[in-house]
Design an enzyme around this catalytic site. Structure first.
Site, mmCIF file in Angstrom:
data_model
loop_
_atom_site.group_PDB
_atom_site.id
_atom_site.type_symbol
_atom_site.label_atom_id
_atom_site.label_comp_id
_atom_site.label_asym_id
_atom_site.label_seq_id
_atom_site.Cartn_x
_atom_site.Cartn_y
_atom_site.Cartn_z
ATOM 1 C CD GLU A 121 23.853 42.331 -4.788
ATOM 2 O OE1 GLU A 121 24.301 43.019 -3.866
ATOM 3 O OE2 GLU A 121 24.398 41.291 -5.213
ATOM 4 C CG HIS A 180 27.048 47.305 1.529
ATOM 5 N ND1 HIS A 180 27.863 46.450 2.231
ATOM 6 C CD2 HIS A 180 26.675 46.644 0.415
ATOM 7 C CE1 HIS A 180 27.987 45.317 1.561
ATOM 8 N NE2 HIS A 180 27.272 45.409 0.449
ATOM 9 N NE ARG A 181 26.023 42.868 2.560
ATOM 10 C CZ ARG A 181 26.951 41.951 2.785
ATOM 11 N NH1 ARG A 181 27.006 41.346 3.944
ATOM 12 N NH2 ARG A 181 27.818 41.613 1.844
ATOM 13 C CG ASP A 206 29.727 47.910 5.207
ATOM 14 O OD1 ASP A 206 28.845 47.666 4.379
ATOM 15 O OD2 ASP A 206 30.756 47.207 5.342
ATOM 16 C CD GLU A 237 23.420 46.443 -1.515
ATOM 17 O OE1 GLU A 237 23.639 45.520 -2.304
ATOM 18 O OE2 GLU A 237 23.476 46.278 -0.260
HETATM 19 O O1 G3P Z 1 25.629 46.197 -4.156
HETATM 20 C C1 G3P Z 1 26.926 46.243 -3.682
HETATM 21 C C2 G3P Z 1 27.278 45.019 -2.895
HETATM 22 O O2 G3P Z 1 26.204 44.741 -2.054
HETATM 23 C C3 G3P Z 1 27.572 43.823 -3.747
HETATM 24 O O3 G3P Z 1 28.094 42.791 -3.044
HETATM 25 O O4 G3P Z 1 28.066 40.705 -1.750
HETATM 26 O O5 G3P Z 1 27.758 42.870 -0.583
HETATM 27 O O6 G3P Z 1 25.956 41.976 -2.013
HETATM 28 P P1 G3P Z 1 27.427 42.068 -1.787
HETATM 29 MG MG MG Z 2 24.442 43.574 -2.002
#
Ligand code: G3P
Ligand code: MG
Length: 243
Positions: free
Chosen positions: A110, A7-8, A230, A34
């Site tokens: 995203e 995530h990121r 994460d 992501e």
């Molecule tokens: O793609 C999952 C997650 O990234 C969605 O929420 O706010 O972290 O971009 P956010």
């Molecule tokens: Mg996201």
């Protein structure tokens, strides 16, 4: 098999949405990353989560008001400054795609156009995916579901998945109205039954953000399609141990 998406990037250990975070994710053995994309004032696709630069950089203001050159002058590790002396930069999607040439990572893009409706974001992203022939390595997600529908029209071969954080009735049916092959729900709204049934209907389930060991374990046991975390390194280690 459950795949692990960082995530990121490996944002639990590196500044989020930076090349450092993506490289760390890949090195930890994650299956993919992501990241969040937005547009600069001169129409470049950049990787950053918030609509402003305030939280993650040493600057302030809206991403959409910066040119690419001015945006890349900012330090993108401000939220991690106590740990990282070396300045990170906000990457472009092109930089990430170039790096992907040397690995097999999947990329979950995203589209961050649910607050600011960036014009032609879908078209610009689709053009880049085609240029690199990355159709099979991409998952496009968004909280803006109209944008996902648009993406599917522009680029039918790319996988899409709606992001959502409230309970949804029969999410597999909703996914099919969008021609989406997956769903990206907030972890806490997904029961085991909901995950299992959705997957039985052939729709992939990739909950976010799965950071606790007990949640990772539960999803691995369910053979959930993917987790978005994460902490990819922690997830990879746990998955190995559970084999
Ligand atoms: O793609 C999952 C997650 O990234 C969605 O929420 O706010 O972290 O971009 P956010
Ligand atoms: Mg996201």
């Amino acid at each position: 098999m459950t795949i692990i998406l960082a995530h990121r990037g490996s944002s639990g250990t590196k500044p989020e949405n930076t090349m450092e975070a993506f490289i760390a994710a890949e090195q930890s053995g994650a299956d993919g990353i992501e990241l969040d994309v937005q547009l600069t004032s001169d129409g470049e696709i950049v990787v950053i989560h918030d609509t402003t630069v305030d939280r993650t950089t040493n600057g302030s203001g809206l991403v959409k008001d910066f040119t690419l050159t001015s945006l890349q002058k900012l330090k993108a590790n401000d939220h991690f400054k106590h740990f990282f002396k070396k300045a990170s930069r906000i990457p472009t999607l092109i930089e990430v795609f170039e790096w992907m040439k040397d690995n097999t990572c999947v990329c979950n893009i995203e589209l961050k156009n649910n607050i600011i409706p960036y014009e032609d974001l879908e078209k610009k992203v689709a053009t880049l995916i085609r240029k690199y022939s990355y159709e099979k390595r991409m998952i496009i997600s968004s909280f803006n579901h109209s944008s996902l529908q648009k993406m599917k029209e522009i680029c039918p071969t790319v996988e899409t998945a709606p992001l959502y954080n409230q309970l949804l009735y029969k999410p597999w049916e909703y996914a099919s109205t969008l021609k989406a092959s997956g769903i990206h729900p907030k972890l806490r709204i997904m029961t085991d039954d909901m995950i299992k049934t959705t997957m039985e209907f052939g729709v992939r389930v990739r909950p976010y953000t799965v950071n606790k060991r007990k949640d990772m374990k539960r999803l691995f046991q369910l053979n959930c399609s993917a987790i978005i975390t994460d902490y990819p390194e922690k997830a990879v280690r746990l998955k190995e141990r559970m084999k």
